[in-house]
Design a protein around this motif. Structure first.
Motif, PDB file in Angstrom:
ATOM      1  N   LYS A   1       0.839  -1.189   0.000  1.00 30.06           N
ATOM      2  CA  LYS A   1       0.000   0.000   0.000  1.00 30.06           C
ATOM      3  C   LYS A   1       0.880   1.246   0.000  1.00 30.06           C
ATOM      4  O   LYS A   1       2.059   1.195   0.367  1.00 30.06           O
ATOM      5  N   SER A   2       0.303   2.360  -0.376  1.00 33.01           N
ATOM      6  CA  SER A   2       1.055   3.609  -0.379  1.00 33.01           C
ATOM      7  C   SER A   2       1.323   4.060   1.058  1.00 33.01           C
ATOM      8  O   SER A   2       0.538   3.765   1.979  1.00 33.01           O
TER       9      SER A   2
ATOM     10  N   TRP B   1      10.818   2.864 -11.510  1.00 26.67           N
ATOM     11  CA  TRP B   1       9.439   3.243 -11.804  1.00 26.67           C
ATOM     12  C   TRP B   1       8.783   2.338 -12.845  1.00 26.67           C
ATOM     13  O   TRP B   1       7.645   1.877 -12.634  1.00 26.67           O
TER      14      TRP B   1
ATOM     15  N   ARG C   1       5.528   0.291 -11.703  1.00 24.54           N
ATOM     16  CA  ARG C   1       4.275   0.616 -12.397  1.00 24.54           C
ATOM     17  C   ARG C   1       3.677  -0.624 -13.037  1.00 24.54           C
ATOM     18  O   ARG C   1       2.459  -0.861 -12.938  1.00 24.54           O
TER      19      ARG C   1
ATOM     20  N   LYS D   1       2.063  -2.660 -10.565  1.00 20.63           N
ATOM     21  CA  LYS D   1       1.013  -1.933  -9.850  1.00 20.63           C
ATOM     22  C   LYS D   1       1.328  -1.796  -8.360  1.00 20.63           C
ATOM     23  O   LYS D   1       0.456  -1.977  -7.504  1.00 20.63           O
TER      24      LYS D   1
ATOM     25  N   PRO E   1       2.511   0.820  -5.520  1.00 19.16           N
ATOM     26  CA  PRO E   1       2.698   2.239  -5.219  1.00 19.16           C
ATOM     27  C   PRO E   1       3.992   2.462  -4.450  1.00 19.16           C
ATOM     28  O   PRO E   1       4.464   1.583  -3.722  1.00 19.16           O
TER      29      PRO E   1
ATOM     30  N   THR F   1       6.700   5.856  -2.669  1.00 19.18           N
ATOM     31  CA  THR F   1       6.967   7.252  -2.347  1.00 19.18           C
ATOM     32  C   THR F   1       8.407   7.569  -2.705  1.00 19.18           C
ATOM     33  O   THR F   1       9.312   6.784  -2.405  1.00 19.18           O
TER      34      THR F   1
ATOM     35  N   ASP G   1       1.454  10.239 -12.478  1.00 18.48           N
ATOM     36  CA  ASP G   1       1.172   8.806 -12.518  1.00 18.48           C
ATOM     37  C   ASP G   1       0.768   8.261 -11.151  1.00 18.48           C
ATOM     38  O   ASP G   1       0.472   7.080 -11.029  1.00 18.48           O
ATOM     39  N   GLY G   2       0.756   9.112 -10.117  1.00 15.24           N
ATOM     40  CA  GLY G   2       0.315   8.674  -8.803  1.00 15.24           C
ATOM     41  C   GLY G   2       1.424   8.388  -7.806  1.00 15.24           C
ATOM     42  O   GLY G   2       1.142   7.959  -6.682  1.00 15.24           O
ATOM     43  N   VAL G   3       2.683   8.594  -8.198  1.00 15.50           N
ATOM     44  CA  VAL G   3       3.784   8.421  -7.254  1.00 15.50           C
ATOM     45  C   VAL G   3       3.704   9.523  -6.203  1.00 15.50           C
ATOM     46  O   VAL G   3       3.548  10.703  -6.523  1.00 15.50           O
ATOM     47  N   THR G   4       3.796   9.157  -4.932  1.00 17.29           N
ATOM     48  CA  THR G   4       3.804  10.139  -3.853  1.00 17.29           C
ATOM     49  C   THR G   4       5.180  10.798  -3.783  1.00 17.29           C
ATOM     50  O   THR G   4       6.193  10.109  -3.704  1.00 17.29           O
TER      51      THR G   4
END
Length: 282
Positions: free
Chosen positions: A6-7, A42, A46, A49, A51, A53, A80-83
């Protein structure tokens, strides 16, 4: 395997709210905006899938230093959703710097994030994992909500959210066996930690390190062992059923002084708790 990735923002938010997480939940973070994150890490993360940071020090990006990403690449990751988290502007030794200098450095990086990404990170990773109470105060004033060190340990709802542990995985400590050990670890929740500050002076080195074990981990204190960097296994005194005092034979040399404690749990897994002290150089 039997893991849930999880992120970090979701993990921290659920722990803060007292909500449960699946067993063997894993969060992934990468320090420094090296170009290999963009070209190697990355694409793989990716595709899987997973996640993650990325903690960024802004000066190397601004200066176009070879081997670092640029702002266009960072914007692509963010879209792309990277924190994106902070690692200050200059990646300075915060524990050895004055509060004023730390505040200026953090303010500078926050302004660069806002200008380039349209946001200011809420998470920060202390450069080199170095922390002190004064550093933590600067980070709070700068409106960060979460901060990470580089000491080993497992996050839990009683964690200090301004000095969270992470298991480092690198060329020295990055074997698959160690990754499995970390991903399967259980928390060793503690309270009443002494000393309260992670920075040591001549009168407090070696530290009188101690803590009280909380919750289910208290059943496993008989299997507990602590190891200090450069000194091996340390002597432990059990003052009460749950109170542990760790006594080092010699002071830490200047630099960073980590201590890591482990306890074999009854489930056949390991509990882990770590602390990193900082010893200023003269």
């Amino acid at each position: 395997g039997n893991y849930t990735v999880k992120s970090l923002p979701e993990i921290v938010a659920r722990l803060r709210a007292g909500q449960s997480l699946p067993d063997r939940t894993v969060g992934i973070s990468i320090d420094d905006a090296y170009i290999s994150t963009y070209t190697e890490a990355w694409p793989r993360l990716r595709e899987a899938k997973l996640p993650f940071t990325l903690f960024v020090a802004t000066d190397p990006v601004d200066q176009g230093i070879k081997g670092y990403m640029n702002w266009d690449q960072l914007r692509e990751l963010a879209r792309d959703g990277v924190t994106i988290g902070s690692q200050t502007a200059s990646h300075l030794h915060m524990a050895a710097s004055s509060p004023a200098r730390n505040a200026r450095d953090v303010t500078k990086s926050n302004r660069r994030f806002q200008a380039e990404l349209g946001m200011v990170p809420k998470m920060i990773a202390y450069p080199f994992g170095e922390y002190s109470l004064a550093v933590g105060k600067v980070v709070r004033v700068a409106d960060f909500t979460t901060a990470f060190g580089q000491h080993s340990g497992v996050l839990h709802r009683r964690s200090d959210f301004f000095f969270l542990p992470r298991f480092a995985m690198n060329e020295t400590y990055g074997s698959l066996d160690r990754l499995r050990l970390a991903a399967n670890a259980l928390p060793l929740a503690v309270a009443d930690l002494t000393p309260s500050d992670a920075i040591l002076g001549p009168e407090t080195n070696p530290p009188a390190f101690g803590f009280t074990v909380l919750g289910r981990a208290g059943r496993d204190t008989g299997r507990l062992a602590c190891y200090a960097s450069g000194q091996g296994r340390a002597r432990i005194a059990r003052l009460r059923k749950r109170r542990i005092e760790v006594r080092l034979e010699q002071p830490f040399p200047p630099g960073r002084g980590p201590i890591h404690c482990t306890a074999q749990a009854r489930e056949g897994r390991w509990r882990g708790f770590g602390m990193q002290f900082d010893i200023p150089r003269k």
